[in-house]
Write a protein that holds these residues in place. Structure first.
Motif, PDB file in Angstrom:
ATOM      1  N   SER A 153      -0.460 -25.213   7.190  1.00 48.90           N
ATOM      2  CA  SER A 153       1.362 -25.234   7.502  1.00 48.90           C
ATOM      3  C   SER A 153       1.708 -26.480   7.780  1.00 48.90           C
ATOM      4  O   SER A 153       1.138 -26.804   8.441  1.00 48.90           O
ATOM      5  CB  SER A 153       1.599 -24.116   8.442  1.00 48.90           C
ATOM      6  OG  SER A 153       2.889 -24.523   8.777  1.00 48.90           O
ATOM      7  N   VAL A 154       2.715 -26.902   7.424  1.00 50.06           N
ATOM      8  CA  VAL A 154       2.859 -27.853   8.218  1.00 50.06           C
ATOM      9  C   VAL A 154       3.634 -27.438   9.723  1.00 50.06           C
ATOM     10  O   VAL A 154       3.706 -26.705   9.859  1.00 50.06           O
ATOM     11  CB  VAL A 154       4.398 -28.274   7.431  1.00 50.06           C
ATOM     12  CG1 VAL A 154       5.561 -29.474   8.554  1.00 50.06           C
ATOM     13  CG2 VAL A 154       4.511 -28.590   6.703  1.00 50.06           C
ATOM     14  N   GLY A 211       5.216 -22.247   5.650  1.00 45.12           N
ATOM     15  CA  GLY A 211       4.798 -21.787   7.369  1.00 45.12           C
ATOM     16  C   GLY A 211       5.324 -22.275   7.923  1.00 45.12           C
ATOM     17  O   GLY A 211       5.424 -21.726   9.013  1.00 45.12           O
ATOM     18  N   TYR A 212       6.482 -23.733   7.486  1.00 47.79           N
ATOM     19  CA  TYR A 212       7.513 -24.129   8.630  1.00 47.79           C
ATOM     20  C   TYR A 212       8.984 -23.558   8.810  1.00 47.79           C
ATOM     21  O   TYR A 212       9.632 -23.109   9.613  1.00 47.79           O
ATOM     22  CB  TYR A 212       7.541 -25.261   7.923  1.00 47.79           C
ATOM     23  CG  TYR A 212       8.952 -26.993   8.480  1.00 47.79           C
ATOM     24  CD1 TYR A 212       8.075 -27.283   9.914  1.00 47.79           C
ATOM     25  CD2 TYR A 212       9.566 -27.243   8.541  1.00 47.79           C
ATOM     26  CE1 TYR A 212       8.212 -28.113  10.726  1.00 47.79           C
ATOM     27  CE2 TYR A 212      10.304 -27.493   9.757  1.00 47.79           C
ATOM     28  CZ  TYR A 212      10.401 -28.040  10.798  1.00 47.79           C
ATOM     29  OH  TYR A 212      10.161 -29.744  11.919  1.00 47.79           O
ATOM     30  N   GLN A 255      -4.578 -31.602   7.269  1.00 45.39           N
ATOM     31  CA  GLN A 255      -5.773 -31.923   8.139  1.00 45.39           C
ATOM     32  C   GLN A 255      -6.111 -30.253   8.634  1.00 45.39           C
ATOM     33  O   GLN A 255      -5.308 -29.950   9.837  1.00 45.39           O
ATOM     34  CB  GLN A 255      -5.538 -33.040   9.037  1.00 45.39           C
ATOM     35  CG  GLN A 255      -5.745 -34.250   7.344  1.00 45.39           C
ATOM     36  CD  GLN A 255      -3.863 -34.704   7.447  1.00 45.39           C
ATOM     37  OE1 GLN A 255      -3.364 -33.329   7.666  1.00 45.39           O
ATOM     38  NE2 GLN A 255      -3.694 -35.649   6.698  1.00 45.39           N
ATOM     39  N   SER A 256      -7.323 -30.624   9.200  1.00 51.00           N
ATOM     40  CA  SER A 256      -7.914 -29.427  10.090  1.00 51.00           C
ATOM     41  C   SER A 256      -7.189 -29.411  11.523  1.00 51.00           C
ATOM     42  O   SER A 256      -7.316 -28.638  12.346  1.00 51.00           O
ATOM     43  CB  SER A 256      -9.476 -29.646  10.266  1.00 51.00           C
ATOM     44  OG  SER A 256      -9.699 -30.914  10.173  1.00 51.00           O
ATOM     45  N   GLU A 257      -7.354 -31.315  11.786  1.00 49.74           N
ATOM     46  CA  GLU A 257      -7.153 -31.301  13.427  1.00 49.74           C
ATOM     47  C   GLU A 257      -5.618 -30.653  13.221  1.00 49.74           C
ATOM     48  O   GLU A 257      -4.558 -30.123  14.570  1.00 49.74           O
ATOM     49  CB  GLU A 257      -7.100 -32.824  13.765  1.00 49.74           C
ATOM     50  CG  GLU A 257      -8.488 -33.061  13.168  1.00 49.74           C
ATOM     51  CD  GLU A 257      -8.805 -34.073  12.213  1.00 49.74           C
ATOM     52  OE1 GLU A 257      -9.345 -35.025  11.849  1.00 49.74           O
ATOM     53  OE2 GLU A 257      -8.192 -33.515  10.800  1.00 49.74           O
ATOM     54  N   VAL A 258      -4.717 -30.877  12.168  1.00 47.16           N
ATOM     55  CA  VAL A 258      -3.067 -30.058  12.221  1.00 47.16           C
ATOM     56  C   VAL A 258      -2.935 -29.010  12.723  1.00 47.16           C
ATOM     57  O   VAL A 258      -2.020 -28.339  12.989  1.00 47.16           O
ATOM     58  CB  VAL A 258      -2.460 -30.792  11.241  1.00 47.16           C
ATOM     59  CG1 VAL A 258      -0.724 -30.578  11.039  1.00 47.16           C
ATOM     60  CG2 VAL A 258      -2.501 -32.302  11.070  1.00 47.16           C
ATOM     61  N   GLU A 283       5.831 -29.795  14.843  1.00 45.42           N
ATOM     62  CA  GLU A 283       6.847 -31.262  15.153  1.00 45.42           C
ATOM     63  C   GLU A 283       7.370 -31.802  13.395  1.00 45.42           C
ATOM     64  O   GLU A 283       7.434 -33.212  13.401  1.00 45.42           O
ATOM     65  CB  GLU A 283       5.484 -32.736  15.787  1.00 45.42           C
ATOM     66  CG  GLU A 283       5.498 -32.210  17.078  1.00 45.42           C
ATOM     67  CD  GLU A 283       4.171 -30.636  17.418  1.00 45.42           C
ATOM     68  OE1 GLU A 283       4.240 -29.897  18.398  1.00 45.42           O
ATOM     69  OE2 GLU A 283       3.499 -30.142  16.219  1.00 45.42           O
ATOM     70  N   GLY A 284       6.440 -30.971  12.183  1.00 45.20           N
ATOM     71  CA  GLY A 284       7.154 -31.495  11.510  1.00 45.20           C
ATOM     72  C   GLY A 284       5.893 -32.366  10.562  1.00 45.20           C
ATOM     73  O   GLY A 284       4.454 -32.405  11.656  1.00 45.20           O
ATOM     74  N   LEU A 285       5.972 -33.327   9.558  1.00 45.42           N
ATOM     75  CA  LEU A 285       4.595 -34.290   9.226  1.00 45.42           C
ATOM     76  C   LEU A 285       4.749 -35.802   9.079  1.00 45.42           C
ATOM     77  O   LEU A 285       3.394 -35.640   8.639  1.00 45.42           O
ATOM     78  CB  LEU A 285       5.279 -34.503   7.687  1.00 45.42           C
ATOM     79  CG  LEU A 285       5.274 -32.729   6.727  1.00 45.42           C
ATOM     80  CD1 LEU A 285       6.550 -33.389   5.118  1.00 45.42           C
ATOM     81  CD2 LEU A 285       4.077 -32.433   6.306  1.00 45.42           C
ATOM     82  N   LEU A 286       5.057 -35.830  10.067  1.00 54.53           N
ATOM     83  CA  LEU A 286       4.697 -37.120  10.707  1.00 54.53           C
ATOM     84  C   LEU A 286       3.683 -37.809  10.704  1.00 54.53           C
ATOM     85  O   LEU A 286       2.942 -38.611  10.529  1.00 54.53           O
ATOM     86  CB  LEU A 286       5.631 -37.588  11.495  1.00 54.53           C
ATOM     87  CG  LEU A 286       5.616 -39.447  12.261  1.00 54.53           C
ATOM     88  CD1 LEU A 286       6.055 -40.061  11.255  1.00 54.53           C
ATOM     89  CD2 LEU A 286       6.526 -38.823  13.641  1.00 54.53           C
TER      90      LEU A 286
END
Length: 278
Positions: free
Chosen positions: A119-120, A99-100, A219-222, A123-126
Motif C-alpha cells: 500500500s501507499v 490501500g491509500y 519497498q519493504s521499508e515502506v 504520508e503518500g508516495l514521496l
C-alpha cells in the motif's frame, strides 16, 4: 454523486465461513479485473462473500471522460457507494493506491478489518518514489511514461519485471500489462502529499500490512513504516512482486491474508456468537 460502477460479486458455494463481506479495492492503472483473476473466487471458496469494483473511469465503470480529474476523495466516494449496498461494516482489502483509498475511508468510517497490500503509506508516495528514483532510475522513468502514454510495448520489459515475478508465464504477464490504463493526474497528486492520511491508531480496526520483500515500487521499508504508523500487523513475502494478486505465487499472498482474517475476524466472531448463545 458517483457514476455507475462496475461491480462483481461471488458468494460461497457452501455455508459462509465469515459473516462479514470482503470488498477489494484496486490500485492505480488497473480495475476490478485484477481481483477477478484469482482472489474474488478463491476467497469465496474459503467461505467469504466477496465484492470487487472498478473505480470511476476504470475498467467498465462510468466517468472515463473525466478520469484525469478524479481525486482520491472521489475514489473514497466510490468505495462508500459500494459499502452502502452491504448494510454492514466490511472487511476491506486494498492494493497499492487501493490501500491509500482505504486509509482515507477509515478517516470517517468504520470497518471490521483492513488489509493493505503493497500500500501507499499514510504520508503518500514521496518516500517510495525517492527510493525508486535513486535505486532504479530506469523504473522511475518508465512509471512516468506509463502515466504519460499508457501501456506501450516499449515499457513492458522493465515495468513487467517490477509488477510480476520472472517465473510467471510471459504471455499471461503481457496480457495483464496490456490491460493497464493511465491514472488520474489529480489522484496521483493527492498521493504525492496533496491529500495526506490523518488516522489515530486508537480508532482503527484490526489491520494487516502485507508486502513483497523485494518490491521495487512499494519497498519493504515502506510497508514496515505503514504497519508501525497504523499499529498494523506486518508480513513480508519472498519470491513475489508488486502485483501480488496476479503474480505466479498469488495464492501465497491470499493464504497469508486468509489466515490473518481467520485469527482476527472469524475466531472473534465465533467467540462472540458462543457468548451470546450461553
Amino acid at each position: 454523486m458517483s457514476p455507475e460502477l462496475e461491480i462483481f460479486r461471488r458468494s460461497p458455494s457452501d455455508n459462509p465461513k465469515c459473516k462479514t463481506p470482503v470488498v477489494f479495492v484496486h490500485g492505480a492503472f488497473t480495475g476490478a479485473w485484477c481481483w477477478n483473476e484469482h482472489f474474488l473466487t478463491w476467497f469465496a471458496d474459503q467461505g467469504f462473500e466477496t465484492i470487487s469494483f472498478s473505480l470511476r473511469g476504470h475498467g467498465g465503470s462510468g466517468g472515463r471522460e473525466l478520469r484525469s480529474l478524479a481525486s482520491i476523495d472521489d475514489y473514497v466516494e466510490d468505495l462508500e457507494t459500494v459499502v452502502d449496498t452491504l448494510g454492514q461494516k466490511p472487511i476491506l482489502i486494498g492494493h497499492s493506491m487501493g490501500g491509500y483509498i482505504i486509509q482515507k475511508y477509515l478517516e470517517k468510517h468504520k470497518a471490521t478489518a483492513a488489509v493493505l497490500m503493497a500500500s501507499v503509506p499514510p504520508e503518500g508516495l514521496l518516500a517510495s518514489n525517492t527510493m525508486m528514483a535513486m535505486a532504479q532510475p530506469d523504473l522511475y522513468l518508465q512509471m512516468f511514461w506509463l502515466q504519460a502514454i499508457g501501456p506501450h510495448t516499449l515499457l513492458r520489459d522493465r515495468l513487467g519485471r517490477a509488477m510480476l515475478s520472472p517465473d510467471i508465464a510471459e504471455d499471461e504477464g503481457m496480457i495483464y500489462f496490456g490491460r493497464l490504463e493511465t491514472e488520474s493526474h489529480r489522484a496521483l497528486m493527492d498521493m504525492m502529499g496533496g491529500n495526506p492520511v490523518f488516522l489515530s491508531q486508537t480508532d482503527l480496526p484490526p489491520m494487516l500490512a502485507i508486502g513483497a520483500r523485494n518490491d521495487e515500487i512499494i519497498q519493504s521499508e515502506v510497508v514496515n513504516h505503514t504497519a508501525r504508523r497504523l499499529g498494523a500487523d506486518c508480513v513480508l513475502l519472498d519470491d513475489i512482486a508488486h502485483a501480488m494478486m496476479l503474480d505466479a505465487k498469488w495464492e501465497k499472498a491470499a493464504t497469508q491474508i486468509a489466515e490473518w482474517l481467520e485469527k482476527n475476524v472469524i475466531e472473534k466472531q465465533d467467540s462472540t456468537s458462543k457468548k451470546s448463545a450461553a
